[in-house]
Design a protein around this motif. Structure first.
Motif, short mmCIF file in Angstrom:
data_model
loop_
_atom_site.label_atom_id
_atom_site.label_comp_id
_atom_site.label_asym_id
_atom_site.label_seq_id
_atom_site.Cartn_x
_atom_site.Cartn_y
_atom_site.Cartn_z
N GLY A 92 33.67 28.87 -34.50
CA GLY A 92 35.01 28.56 -34.02
C GLY A 92 35.12 28.25 -32.53
N TYR A 93 34.01 28.38 -31.81
CA TYR A 93 34.06 28.17 -30.37
C TYR A 93 33.38 26.84 -29.99
CZ TYR A 93 35.01 33.19 -30.31
OH TYR A 93 35.53 34.42 -30.55
N CYS A 94 33.62 26.41 -28.75
CA CYS A 94 32.89 25.28 -28.19
C CYS A 94 31.71 25.78 -27.37
CB CYS A 94 33.80 24.45 -27.28
SG CYS A 94 35.36 23.99 -28.02
N ASP A 95 31.74 27.07 -27.03
CA ASP A 95 30.73 27.70 -26.15
C ASP A 95 30.63 27.00 -24.80
OD1 ASP A 95 28.98 29.62 -25.40
OD2 ASP A 95 27.23 28.75 -26.40
N ARG A 96 31.76 26.59 -24.27
CA ARG A 96 31.76 25.97 -22.94
C ARG A 96 33.02 26.37 -22.18
NH1 ARG A 96 30.57 19.63 -22.43
NH2 ARG A 96 32.29 19.56 -23.91
N ILE A 97 32.82 26.83 -20.97
CA ILE A 97 33.96 27.04 -20.07
C ILE A 97 33.89 25.94 -19.02
CG2 ILE A 97 35.02 28.60 -18.39
CD1 ILE A 97 33.61 30.92 -19.84
N LEU A 98 34.97 25.20 -18.88
CA LEU A 98 35.02 24.15 -17.86
C LEU A 98 35.44 24.78 -16.54
CD1 LEU A 98 34.90 21.10 -17.15
CD2 LEU A 98 37.31 20.96 -17.85
N ARG A 99 34.66 24.53 -15.50
CA ARG A 99 34.93 25.14 -14.19
C ARG A 99 35.23 24.05 -13.17
NH1 ARG A 99 33.95 30.96 -14.08
NH2 ARG A 99 32.86 31.42 -16.02
N VAL A 100 36.29 24.26 -12.41
CA VAL A 100 36.67 23.29 -11.38
C VAL A 100 36.92 24.03 -10.08
CG1 VAL A 100 38.36 21.54 -10.72
CG2 VAL A 100 37.74 21.81 -13.13
N ASP A 101 36.18 23.65 -9.03
CA ASP A 101 36.43 24.20 -7.70
C ASP A 101 37.11 23.11 -6.89
OD1 ASP A 101 36.45 25.00 -5.10
OD2 ASP A 101 34.39 25.76 -5.07
#
Lengths: 609, 441
Positions: free
Chosen positions: A7-16
């Motif tokens: 059920g997951y994408c296994d990705r956290i999108l990070r933006v600095d």
């Protein structure tokens, strides 16, 4: 363990935004069965990644958007998503949730969460198109309203793209500012101000990916049971028929409809602003967020001047209606329009107007201080004038838009009736007439809130005697854990008027394949997640002294008529019992043994440094 | 067991010689709103008797008024409600009609002897668990007293355990109901009326520890009549002895038909599908009622999740919801079987599916010219995500298509979009035997 098959994408999108850098990280795999996603993931990331004492409006604050393992499937209301951050209004951990169509789009684009840190030098927008993620300048969107910005973005990117935007109060970092996906909002606690502090005007997303569940056969079966439970509920039917406002009359009868800044619990014109009245005179079309079989949203027929809104829903009707002694539906629609158009939280805006009206009634504030506006109780013109000032952030609107708590620091005489907890304006259930709800307001990790486990069933489904404090700490503890599980699965709470935690558990267990042998495992997960939020607040110095209520509730017997007349809230005995049940010490701090039991030993080690 | 008790139990559960009973609960009138099903009780009672109900539960007053309907040796069994409670009036939906109340109350309203003199073959009585210790203790005492009275006159006592109140959570509701069932049996209930636990496994456990016949109740009415039938079939599968179903029957547009369907499932072992259909259809046509569309897009995700990889998404759906010009307006774009694509196809790669009557693509004939995609008036024929390799055949050499048109297959006759739509905005308009000539016309 392959989370992509669970059920997951296994990705956290990070933006600095300071460095202009964009990258992804995997989910914390070992922790996921403990926190599930949604609220759990947000609380985990905020607690583990944010340094103590972070300035809510500084570049170091995290703005974390999150969905859950069910998001994007056909589970009822699986478009729900949330945001977690440190709130400028409360200084606490803060999470807010929203329906609409943005959440599942982020999931289809391939992300379980989006973590924004840093701050840009000039307005920017984040553009997410599946794997391609870019920052674009947004100078020409500066100062635009929610609908103007949304329209512009649809024209640029296409109608299937979904957007999150802030309005002028958000850009100018006001505490009442929310983040909007068209007519739906992450409204409370100044989350829009945090986005504004980062100069992030908009986040647009488009995704074409898919979501895979662990055991499709079991999931289909769980879907069948969940939908059946939702369809076979008269409460859900009422939500569709009369929106959230279907409860307005019963709350009034129970003496818990806050009127005139919580002076009273009954409103003489309740019938005029009930769901039945809106249905008969104003609503013309049902609206549902993504994946929702209920459809509690309502589009109004245009007013004479062409004003159309999606709403108003119950909380807005209380805040902009009875709380200001306004019993005119068209005025409420108009006030609600300003909030939606410029991106403000209706509860906080209504809280401010009611508060100012009472200060004016008592001579604590004058028209001179309010740019000549004379806010009499029930006066539509002055209410509209005040909301416009806040919407455009001009004149007195600049400081009014900081919310009740901030205003009250300037007017000490008004403190006893400044209706907020921890800096968040109080929602639509008078705590003096609903003792379990009073306890929930006092404890809630984000200030006065009805959606963090307030046992509202004491008011509208006869779960217990609302005026008694007996058994309320346990009742609140159970609903709080349930709610946190629901928010971690990232479903709307409304299917829960048909489904129970059991149906949610069947969905979650089938989707993730995690070891949850019993439905109560999910309740335990909920308690664990609430405790994470509590730990963040404890770290920031929020302990028992902050778990309190305004003097109006604690000391002044409620005026007027109804079951709540003459009532106050005897809070301390409930606090003591609740802390005991939760395994917290007398100061409201979770004890290490309890954290061990909840599987949070690692957090304990981390916090010890 | 006394002979009177034995006779009455038989009368209730053995009318069909299978130990099962399909009963209708119609005792709502003195506990909640004066709703249509209460006002029209006589008509509804006549209808459910026509439909073949084995028993009907009514209040003592209605037992008097409706007595003539129970006449005759084949007349339905009369079950009388022996206590009153105000649970429905603690809810939100009753402000308009009934005076809402703050605290749960539950009172005995007649004796077993009085019930017998009304002609009852059984009585029903509540047992509340989960509200407060006091209500529970009083409930046990009340039920025990009743069981004693019933024994004295040989009247079956059906206890109805309900898990209701602040002590009940999603995590413990099954346990509370199971406990309630056992307590009721220990008190001496002759049968139980109880809510469904939500799934077969836990209900089977509940039935197995009950030792007496268990009748499942239906709860609030669903607009989807499949729900009540499915719930009933599952309860029977779990070992239940039938139902005492209320609003799903009495609020149904056709109560007689509903009871008939329940009876077929209980007494003739029909499946839910058989009960719903009664005949076999081959050809389906979808229709939309856009004014009912709320824009939830369950149809779109449902479509994607029943095709290709069967994962959930919104890409490559065979239908689409378009936002209209006015706020809240939606257009449902789906395959209307207009056959423009069939007509335009230069290679006859598109045809009527011989069984379902949907449009079918024969990939080996397709040259992906795109004419069907361009001509589709609702623009629901889209490019596939991936290409396809086609092996050589007698007619043609092997070839590779970079894409092919994705067309609606009506899910082989059970379109998921219509099944999942919560409002009936897209629905199956007609089902009939498939005739290609008729489609052509």
């Amino acid at each position: 363990m392959n989370l992509k098959q669970r059920g997951y994408c296994d990705r956290i999108l990070r933006v600095d935004l300071t460095a202009g850098e964009i990258w992804t990280t995997p989910l914390p795999e070992n922790v996921m069965p403990l926190i599930l996603g949604g609220k759990g993931l947000g609380a985990w990331l905020l607690l583990m990644e944010q340094a103590a004492g972070t300035d809510p409006l500084g570049p170091d604050n995290h703005l974390i958007f999150h969905n859950g393992p069910l998001t994007g499937t056909t589970a009822p209301t699986a478009g729900r998503f949330g945001v977690t951050t440190r709130s400028p209004a409360t200084g606490t951990y803060f999470d807010a949730y929203c329906g609409g169509d943005w959440g599942q789009m982020l999931k289809y684009a391939g992300y379980d969460a989006l973590v924004v840190t840093g701050a840009a030098n000039s307005p920017v927008m984040l553009v997410i198109d599946d794997d391609v993620v870019e920052l674009h300048p947004a100078d020409d969107l500066r100062g635009t309203s929610i609908t103007a910005a949304t329209e512009r973005l649809k024209n640029i990117f296409g109608s299937e793209w979904q957007s999150l935007v802030i309005g002028p109060p958000g850009e100018q970092q006001r505490n009442i500012a929310g983040i909007f996906n068209e007519s739906r909002a992450l409204a409370r606690g100044g989350v829009g101000a945090v986005m504004g502090s980062k100069q992030l005007k908009a986040i647009v997303v488009h995704g074409t990916g898919t979501v895979q569940v662990y055991d499709r056969e079991a999931y289909d079966r769980a879907l069948q049971l969940a939908f059946r439970a939702v369809r076979m509920s008269s409460k859900v039917t009422m939500l569709n028929k009369e929106g959230t406002a279907n409860i307005l009359e019963i709350i009034d009868v129970m003496g818990a409809l806050p009127t005139r800044n919580f002076q009273r619990g009954r409103f003489a014109e309740a019938e005029e602003i009930s769901g039945t009245a809106f249905r008969e005179h104003n609503w013309k079309k049902d609206y549902a967020c993504f994946g929702c079989p209920i459809g509690c949203g309502k589009w109004t027929a245009p007013l004479d001047d062409g004003t159309v809104i999606e709403g108003p829903e119950y909380e807005s009707i209380f805040a902009l209606g009875s709380n200001c002694a306004i019993g005119n539906r068209e005025t409420i629609i108009k006030l609600n329009w300003y909030c939606d158009e410029y991106g403000m939280d209706t509860i906080s805006v209504g809280g401010v107007i009611g508060f100012v009206m009472e200060m004016f009634q008592r001579g604590i504030i004058t028209a001179d201080e309010l740019d000549g506006i004379e806010p009499h109780w029930g006066d539509a013109n002055s209410a509209l004038a005040l909301v416009e000032k806040m919407a455009l952030v001009e004149g007195c609107g600049v400081w009014l838009a900081q919310g009740v708590a901030t205003i009250a620091t300037q007017y000490p005489a008004a403190q006893p009736f400044a209706m907020h907890v921890k800096g968040l304006e109080m929602p639509a259930y008078h705590p003096s007439a609903a003792k379990g709800t009073a306890l929930a307001y006092a404890i809630s990790e984000r200030g006065a809130c009805h959606l963090r486990g307030a046992p509202l069933g004491e008011l509208f489904s006869g779960a217990a005697d609302p005026l008694s404090i007996v058994g309320k700490p346990q009742l609140f503890r159970d609903t709080q854990a349930d709610t946190a599980a629901w928010d971690s699965a990232s479903l709307c709470l409304f299917p829960g008027y048909g489904m129970s935690l059991k149906e949610l558990w069947q969905l979650v267990a089938a989707a993730t394949g995690f070891e949850y042998p019993k439905a109560s495992d999910l309740q335990r997960l909920g308690e664990r997640v609430s405790t994470l939020a509590r730990l963040y607040n404890v770290r920031e110095g929020h302990v028992r002294s902050q778990d309190t209520l305004p003097d109006r509730v604690l000391k002044q017997p409620m005026e007027g008529e109804g079951p709540g007349a003459g009532e106050t809230v005897d809070l301390d005995p409930m606090l003591n019992e609740y802390y005991r049940i939760m395994g917290w010490d007398v100061n409201g701090v979770p004890i290490p043994e309890r954290l061990q039991e909840l599987g949070l030993a690692a957090v304990l080690d981390f916090m010890a440094g | 067991m006394t002979i009177g008790l034995q006779m009455r139990m038989d009368r209730l559960f053995n009318r069909h010689g299978d130990g099962r009973a399909v009963c209708v609960a119609a005792d709502h009138g003195y506990m909640s709103d004066v709703t249509a099903n209460v006002i029209n009780l006589r008509m509804i009672t006549e209808a459910v008797i026509r439909g073949g109900a084995d028993g009907i539960l009514v209040s003592p007053g209605q037992a008097l008024h409706l007595a003539p309907l129970f006449r005759g040796r084949d007349g339905p069994v009369l079950i009388v409600r022996a206590d009153w409670m105000n649970m429905p009036r603690l809810g939100t939906s009753n402000v308009a009609n009934a005076v809402p109340q703050r605290l749960l109350l539950n009172e005995k309203i007649l004796t077993a002897e009085q019930a017998l003199s009304l002609g009852a073959s059984a009585i029903t009585i509540y047992l509340f668990l989960g509200y407060s210790d006091q209500i529970e203790a009083e409930g046990v005492e009340k039920c025990a007293q009743f069981v004693t009275e019933c024994r004295a006159v040989g009247l079956p006592c059906i206890i109805e355990p309900l898990a209701y109140g602040g002590q009940v959570t999603g995590a413990n509701i099954v346990d509370v109901l199971t406990l309630g069932a056992r307590i009721a049996v220990e008190i001496g209930a002759d049968a139980l009326k109880i809510p469904y636990t939500g799934d077969v496994e836990s209900f089977r456990h509940l039935v197995s520890i009950s030792d007496v016949p268990v009748l499942v109740l239906g709860g609030a009415r669903s607009d989807n009549e499949r729900d009540a039938l499915e719930l009933f079939a599952e309860a029977l599968d779990a070992g239940s002895s039938g139902c005492l179903m209320g609003r799903n029957v009495t609020k149904s547009p056709d109560p007689a038909h509903m009871v008939n369907q329940l009876s077929k499932i209980a007494h003739q072992n029909w499946s839910v599908d058989e009960a719903l259909r009664g005949e076999v259809w081959e050809y389906v046509r979808l229709k939309a009622n856009p004014s009912k569309c709320t824009g939830c897009n369950l149809c779109v995700t449902g479509c994607v999740s029943t095709h290709d990889s069967r994962d959930f998404g919104n890409h490559l759906a065979r239908l689409r919801i378009e936002t209209g010009k006015k706020p809240g307006d939606h257009r449902v774009m789906f395959c209307t079987l207009c056959q423009k694509c069939i007509d335009v196809c230069p290679t006859q790669a598109l045809r009527w599916h011989p069984d379902s009557g949907a449009i079918e693509l024969l990939t080996e004939r397709c040259d992906n010219c795109g004419k069907c995609v361009d001509i589709c008036p609702t623009q629901v024929i889209v490019h596939s995500a991936e290409g396809i390799q086609i092996a050589a055949s007698e007619q043609a050499p092997a070839k590779t298509l970079k894409w092919y048109p994705v067309v609606c297959d009506l899910c082989g006759g059970e379109p998921e979009c219509a099944r999942i739509c919560p409002t009936g905005a897209i629905y199956i308009d007609e089902r009939k035997a498939f005739d290609p000539q008729e489609c052509k016309a």
